[in-house]
Design a protein around this motif. Structure first.
Motif, mmCIF file in Angstrom:
data_model
loop_
_atom_site.group_PDB
_atom_site.id
_atom_site.type_symbol
_atom_site.label_atom_id
_atom_site.label_comp_id
_atom_site.label_asym_id
_atom_site.label_seq_id
_atom_site.Cartn_x
_atom_site.Cartn_y
_atom_site.Cartn_z
ATOM 1 N N PHE A 148 12.903 35.847 -27.796
ATOM 2 C CA PHE A 148 12.334 36.726 -28.821
ATOM 3 C C PHE A 148 12.357 38.182 -28.393
ATOM 4 N N SER A 266 8.808 29.272 -33.959
ATOM 5 C CA SER A 266 8.162 30.542 -34.241
ATOM 6 C C SER A 266 7.920 31.276 -32.937
ATOM 7 N N ALA A 267 7.846 32.594 -33.048
ATOM 8 C CA ALA A 267 7.524 33.390 -31.868
ATOM 9 C C ALA A 267 6.130 33.006 -31.400
ATOM 10 N N PRO A 268 5.956 32.737 -30.107
ATOM 11 C CA PRO A 268 4.636 32.303 -29.634
ATOM 12 C C PRO A 268 3.612 33.431 -29.721
ATOM 13 N N ALA A 269 2.356 33.048 -29.935
ATOM 14 C CA ALA A 269 1.284 34.056 -29.998
ATOM 15 C C ALA A 269 1.162 34.733 -28.633
ATOM 16 N N GLY A 270 0.767 35.982 -28.645
ATOM 17 C CA GLY A 270 0.568 36.716 -27.388
ATOM 18 C C GLY A 270 1.864 37.108 -26.716
ATOM 19 N N ILE A 271 2.953 37.134 -27.458
ATOM 20 C CA ILE A 271 4.248 37.480 -26.865
ATOM 21 C C ILE A 271 4.288 38.973 -26.530
ATOM 22 N N ILE B 60 8.688 25.228 -39.907
ATOM 23 C CA ILE B 60 9.948 25.951 -39.767
ATOM 24 C C ILE B 60 11.093 24.968 -40.004
ATOM 25 N N CYS B 90 11.650 38.797 -35.375
ATOM 26 C CA CYS B 90 11.017 37.641 -34.741
ATOM 27 C C CYS B 90 10.883 36.518 -35.775
ATOM 28 N N THR B 91 10.554 35.318 -35.314
ATOM 29 C CA THR B 91 10.356 34.221 -36.233
ATOM 30 C C THR B 91 8.859 34.099 -36.538
ATOM 31 N N VAL B 92 8.525 34.123 -37.830
ATOM 32 C CA VAL B 92 7.122 34.107 -38.241
ATOM 33 C C VAL B 92 6.552 32.689 -38.187
ATOM 34 N N GLN B 93 5.242 32.550 -38.372
ATOM 35 C CA GLN B 93 4.600 31.247 -38.446
ATOM 36 C C GLN B 93 3.477 31.308 -39.466
ATOM 37 N N TRP B 102 2.309 34.922 -40.418
ATOM 38 C CA TRP B 102 1.996 35.862 -39.350
ATOM 39 C C TRP B 102 3.159 35.953 -38.376
ATOM 40 N N ALA B 104 3.981 36.916 -34.594
ATOM 41 C CA ALA B 104 3.274 37.113 -33.319
ATOM 42 C C ALA B 104 3.782 38.329 -32.564
#
Lengths: 351, 147
Positions: A148, A266-271, B60, B90-93, B102, B104
């Motif tokens: 990412f 999905s992009a991980p949280a806290g990236i 996803i 970025c890829t959302v979730q 959102w 991240a």
């Protein structure tokens, strides 16, 4: 024996200039002399990077199928593989840290003033290239965070006027970050960047030898330290300390590998990106989507680009330094930059 | 007379030099530009099946070679969007707590219509049409590109 060897060599190669340098080179002693060490320390970490990087090349495989596995293999199967990789990653970070310290100390000491403009510019470019090393190297283990980070980082070039979209395709090797990107980054990381760095570093180091050490404006000189061997011994001591710190950190906190990249997650949280990109990351995060009819991101990146350019050209902008006078404006701008970088970085960590 | 002959020769040399350089640089630049591979321009995919998603959740799915996101809203409605954040890719979730999409990477938020509501994203997410093949568990939920 050594004398005979030297005579043999001298009959064939003219060593007089080197001899002269060894005998004549001195380092001025003043309140700020301690800051003369950071350039050498950065050089030390760079040497560590070359050696550990070459070692990693013996096992690393630059494809999206095998990259993660090969790094895992290095970390778990190869004797001392974890150490070599950990050293390579930590040394990269310590090198960039030393470069920042080196750059800001030379900035505040006005070491860029005539005749050292070219030394300053090559140094500034070397810092940029080091960040390029960091950026391309970060992707190579092909883990989730790196994936990412690369998607975000490469997407930024698309704001470059006219050629942005093309540049993006060339960097990524296609529309998206894929195995093609990994292979390209690998090529850039191990061939293109080292070649440019060697050329610039060569110029940078030769100029420093030719021009000698810069003395800050108005510094009270308390004498000169002969470079060989007195200052060199101190330099070596600094290198030894740097090695001790590096070895300590690398073995106590081995660099993590993380989770393999999945292009459909999905992009991980806290990236977050590496710490030396954090201040830009945080700024881009807080700039609103639209400012004065412009996209916030474009505006932010343009501002960073402009600041970088001004910083690189500071030898030509600082008229007072050319007359051996200190300028409050330049000092102030330097502190604003330092405080901005430090504050944004801390904010990004707390956020 | 002599000097004009000299400048003509210089011009000739210059043009030849630029030409020679160009004949090297052009193929290299072209080589570096990756060939446009047959873009997997899929028009529709099966994103999920009935029963796979619970209300107030997201998933996803692969839309060709790009990620998409399928959401089941609190009241059981399906919505589908491109999962690529319009800010920096970025890829959302789906965040069930705030019932928003959102990202991240830079804390971008989109509402359940894909509209960018806060954070840095400058544009809404590309939205897709959702077509149910049936109401029973296991029936396909198809996502289509808007024409």
């Amino acid at each position: 024996m050594i004398q005979r060897l030297l005579t043999w060599l001298e009959d064939r190669v003219d060593l007089s200039s080197i001899k002269h340098l060894i005998q004549e080179k001195t380092v001025p002693r003043h309140r700020m002399t301690g800051f003369y060490f950071f350039g050498g320390v950065a050089l030390f970490f760079f040497i560590v990077q070359i050696i550990s990087g070459i070692l990693l090349l013996f096992y690393y495989r630059p494809t999206s199928e095998e990259a993660f596995e090969s790094v895992k293999f290095i970390m778990t199967q190869v004797p001392f593989g974890w150490l070599v990789r950990s050293i390579h990653s930590w040394s990269a970070n310590l090198m960039i840290l030393s470069l920042f310290l080196h750059m800001f100390s030379t900035f505040f000491m006005r070491a860029y003033r005539k005749p050292r403009e070219i030394t300053w510019i090559t140094g500034f470019l070397l810092l940029g290239l080091s960040m390029g090393f960091g950026f391309t190297g970060y992707l190579l283990p092909w883990n989730k965070l790196a994936f990412f980070a690369t998607r975000v980082g490469t997407d930024m070039v698309s704001v470059v006027p006219l050629i942005g979209e093309w540049l993006l395709r060339v960097l990524r090797g296609g529309e998206d970050v894929t195995g093609a990107t990994l292979t390209r980054f690998f090529g850039i990381h191990v061939t293109i960047l080292p070649m440019i760095v060697f050329a610039l570093l060569g110029i940078h180091l030769v100029l420093i030898q030719q021009q000698g050490m810069s003395v800050p404006i108005g510094a009270r000189i308390k004498g000169q330290i002969p470079f060989f061997p007195n200052f060199m011994m101190k330099d070596l001591l600094a290198w030894l300390l740097a090695l001790a710190v590096l070895a300590g950190i690398a073995s106590i906190f081995p660099w993590e590998l993380g989770v393999k990249a999945d292009p459909f997650a999905s992009a991980p949280a806290g990236i977050k990106p590496e710490w030396y990109f954090l201040f830009m990351f945080q700024a881009l995060k807080v700039i609103p989507a639209h400012v004065l009819g412009m996209e916030g991101e474009v505006l932010g990146l343009a501002a960073f680009g402009l600041c970088g350019l001004l910083f690189m050209l500071v030898p030509f902008l600082d008229r007072k330094a050319q007359r051996e006078e200190r300028s409050k404006l330049i000092t102030g701008a330097g502190w604003v930059a330092v405080i901005f970088i430090v504050a944004m970085t801390i904010w990004a960590y707390l956020d | 007379m002599d000097s004009s002959r000299r400048s003509f020769l210089n011009l000739l040399l210059g043009v030849t030099g630029v030409g020679a350089l160009g004949s090297i640089v052009y193929p290299v630049l072209k080589y570096l530009t990756p060939p446009q591979n047959a873009e997997q321009s899929v028009a529709s995919v099966v994103a999920a099946t009935v029963g796979e998603l619970k209300p107030n959740s997201g998933k996803i799915f692969k839309f060709g070679n790009k990620p998409g996101i399928l959401i089941m809203t609190q009241n059981g409605e399906y919505r589908a969007f491109s999962a690529i954040c319009t800010h920096l890719n970025c890829t959302v979730q789906y965040d069930p707590e705030i019932q928003q999409i959102w990202c991240a990477c830079h804390n971008g938020h989109f509402d359940l219509f894909g509209k960018n509501v806060s954070g840095p994203p400058p544009k809404p997410l590309e939205s897709f049409d959702v077509e149910m093949k049936g109401e029973n568990v296991g029936d396909e939920i198809v996502v289509l590109r808007r024409s």
